[in-house]
Design a protein around this motif. Structure first.
Motif, PDB file in Angstrom:
ATOM      1  N   ARG A 239       3.540   2.218   7.767  1.00  0.00           N
ATOM      2  CA  ARG A 239       3.244   3.132   8.872  1.00  0.00           C
ATOM      3  C   ARG A 239       2.451   2.442   9.983  1.00  0.00           C
ATOM      4  O   ARG A 239       2.804   2.541  11.164  1.00  0.00           O
ATOM      5  CB  ARG A 239       2.474   4.361   8.373  1.00  0.00           C
ATOM      6  CG  ARG A 239       2.220   5.375   9.494  1.00  0.00           C
ATOM      7  CD  ARG A 239       1.582   6.647   8.989  1.00  0.00           C
ATOM      8  NE  ARG A 239       0.170   6.418   8.737  1.00  0.00           N
ATOM      9  CZ  ARG A 239      -0.530   7.021   7.781  1.00  0.00           C
ATOM     10  NH1 ARG A 239       0.026   7.871   6.962  1.00  0.00           N
ATOM     11  NH2 ARG A 239      -1.819   6.772   7.638  1.00  0.00           N
ATOM     12  N   VAL A 240       1.385   1.718   9.642  1.00  0.00           N
ATOM     13  CA  VAL A 240       0.571   1.092  10.691  1.00  0.00           C
ATOM     14  C   VAL A 240       1.324  -0.055  11.354  1.00  0.00           C
ATOM     15  O   VAL A 240       1.120  -0.331  12.534  1.00  0.00           O
ATOM     16  CB  VAL A 240      -0.825   0.673  10.171  1.00  0.00           C
ATOM     17  CG1 VAL A 240      -1.650   1.893   9.821  1.00  0.00           C
ATOM     18  CG2 VAL A 240      -0.737  -0.268   8.981  1.00  0.00           C
ATOM     19  N   HIS A 241       2.214  -0.700  10.613  1.00  0.00           N
ATOM     20  CA  HIS A 241       3.073  -1.750  11.169  1.00  0.00           C
ATOM     21  C   HIS A 241       4.004  -1.149  12.225  1.00  0.00           C
ATOM     22  O   HIS A 241       4.101  -1.661  13.345  1.00  0.00           O
ATOM     23  CB  HIS A 241       3.870  -2.385  10.023  1.00  0.00           C
ATOM     24  CG  HIS A 241       4.909  -3.369  10.417  1.00  0.00           C
ATOM     25  ND1 HIS A 241       4.623  -4.688  10.684  1.00  0.00           N
ATOM     26  CD2 HIS A 241       6.251  -3.244  10.574  1.00  0.00           C
ATOM     27  CE1 HIS A 241       5.744  -5.327  10.980  1.00  0.00           C
ATOM     28  NE2 HIS A 241       6.752  -4.474  10.927  1.00  0.00           N
ATOM     29  N   ALA A 242       4.666  -0.046  11.885  1.00  0.00           N
ATOM     30  CA  ALA A 242       5.571   0.622  12.830  1.00  0.00           C
ATOM     31  C   ALA A 242       4.809   1.117  14.058  1.00  0.00           C
ATOM     32  O   ALA A 242       5.287   0.983  15.188  1.00  0.00           O
ATOM     33  CB  ALA A 242       6.294   1.775  12.144  1.00  0.00           C
TER      34      ALA A 242
ATOM     35  N   ARG B 153       0.820  -1.220   0.000  1.00  0.00           N
ATOM     36  CA  ARG B 153       0.000   0.000   0.000  1.00  0.00           C
ATOM     37  C   ARG B 153       0.854   1.271   0.000  1.00  0.00           C
ATOM     38  O   ARG B 153       0.380   2.326   0.398  1.00  0.00           O
ATOM     39  CB  ARG B 153      -0.988   0.011   1.168  1.00  0.00           C
ATOM     40  CG  ARG B 153      -2.109  -1.016   1.021  1.00  0.00           C
ATOM     41  CD  ARG B 153      -3.111  -0.933   2.156  1.00  0.00           C
ATOM     42  NE  ARG B 153      -3.571   0.399   2.427  1.00  0.00           N
ATOM     43  CZ  ARG B 153      -4.665   0.974   1.908  1.00  0.00           C
ATOM     44  NH1 ARG B 153      -5.401   0.301   1.053  1.00  0.00           N
ATOM     45  NH2 ARG B 153      -5.011   2.207   2.238  1.00  0.00           N
ATOM     46  N   ALA B 154       2.083   1.176  -0.450  1.00  0.00           N
ATOM     47  CA  ALA B 154       2.918   2.377  -0.586  1.00  0.00           C
ATOM     48  C   ALA B 154       2.201   3.321  -1.551  1.00  0.00           C
ATOM     49  O   ALA B 154       1.684   2.901  -2.574  1.00  0.00           O
ATOM     50  CB  ALA B 154       4.298   2.016  -1.104  1.00  0.00           C
ATOM     51  N   GLY B 155       2.133   4.572  -1.192  1.00  0.00           N
ATOM     52  CA  GLY B 155       1.425   5.546  -2.022  1.00  0.00           C
ATOM     53  C   GLY B 155      -0.062   5.624  -1.734  1.00  0.00           C
ATOM     54  O   GLY B 155      -0.768   6.423  -2.336  1.00  0.00           O
ATOM     55  N   GLN B 156      -0.552   4.785  -0.841  1.00  0.00           N
ATOM     56  CA  GLN B 156      -1.951   4.828  -0.429  1.00  0.00           C
ATOM     57  C   GLN B 156      -1.994   5.218   1.045  1.00  0.00           C
ATOM     58  O   GLN B 156      -0.982   5.146   1.746  1.00  0.00           O
ATOM     59  CB  GLN B 156      -2.624   3.471  -0.617  1.00  0.00           C
ATOM     60  CG  GLN B 156      -2.757   3.051  -2.058  1.00  0.00           C
ATOM     61  CD  GLN B 156      -3.394   1.672  -2.140  1.00  0.00           C
ATOM     62  OE1 GLN B 156      -2.721   0.668  -1.970  1.00  0.00           O
ATOM     63  NE2 GLN B 156      -4.693   1.649  -2.395  1.00  0.00           N
TER      64      GLN B 156
END
Length: 122
Positions: free
Chosen positions: A68-71, A59-62
Motif C-alpha cells: 500500500r505505501v509503495h503504491a 508486511r502483508a496482514g500488518q
C-alpha cells in the motif's frame, strides 16, 4: 538546508528487514505530502523494492502493508533511483522495474541533491 524542497530517503533493505522498508516509505510519503520532490535511493538488497510485485508480501496482514505505501509513493509522484551496480550484481532484469524507477548511480543522485537535500537512511 532546513528549507530544502528535495528529500532523499536511502533504503538498503528488502524483505529481510520489513520495519526499515516500511519506515522508508512512510518517511518518503510524509515528505511528498509536504510538497517535497522525493527520491528513494535504493542500494544493496533495497534494489529489489523497485521490482514489480516484490513488495506485495512484505508486511502483508500488518498495518501498513508495504504494498500500500509503495503504491501511494508512486501515485504521489515519488521516484526511485536504483543503484545500477547493486542491481546488476544481483542479476536482476531492468524490464521488471516499477513505474518511476530508474537505474541511476551516485552522480545523478548528487545532481538531484544539488545544493542541498534533506536525507534519511534506513
Amino acid at each position: 538546508m532546513a528549507g530544502s524542497d528535495k528529500v532523499v530517503v536511502g533504503c538498503s533493505h528488502g524483505d529481510e528487514d520489513p520495519d526499515n522498508v516500511v519506515v522508508s516509505y512512510l518517511t518518503a510519503g510524509a515528505a511528498l505530502d509536504q510538497g517535497k520532490d522525493v527520491l528513494i535511493w535504493l542500494t544493496s538488497e533495497g534494489v529489489r523494492l523497485a521490482l514489480k510485485g516484490y513488495v506485495d508480501p512484505i508486511r502483508a496482514g500488518q498495518d501498513p502493508p508495504v504494498e500500500r505505501v509503495h503504491a501511494q509513493f508512486i501515485e504521489k509522484g515519488g521516484r526511485f533511483y536504483v543503484c545500477p551496480i547493486c542491481f546488476n550484481d544481483r542479476g536482476l532484469d531492468e524490464s521488471e522495474l516499477v513505474e518511476n524507477a530508474e537505474l541511476k548511480g551516485a552522480t545523478p543522485l548528487m545532481e538531484f541533491a544539488g545544493d542541498g537535500a534533506l536525507t534519511f537512511n534506513y
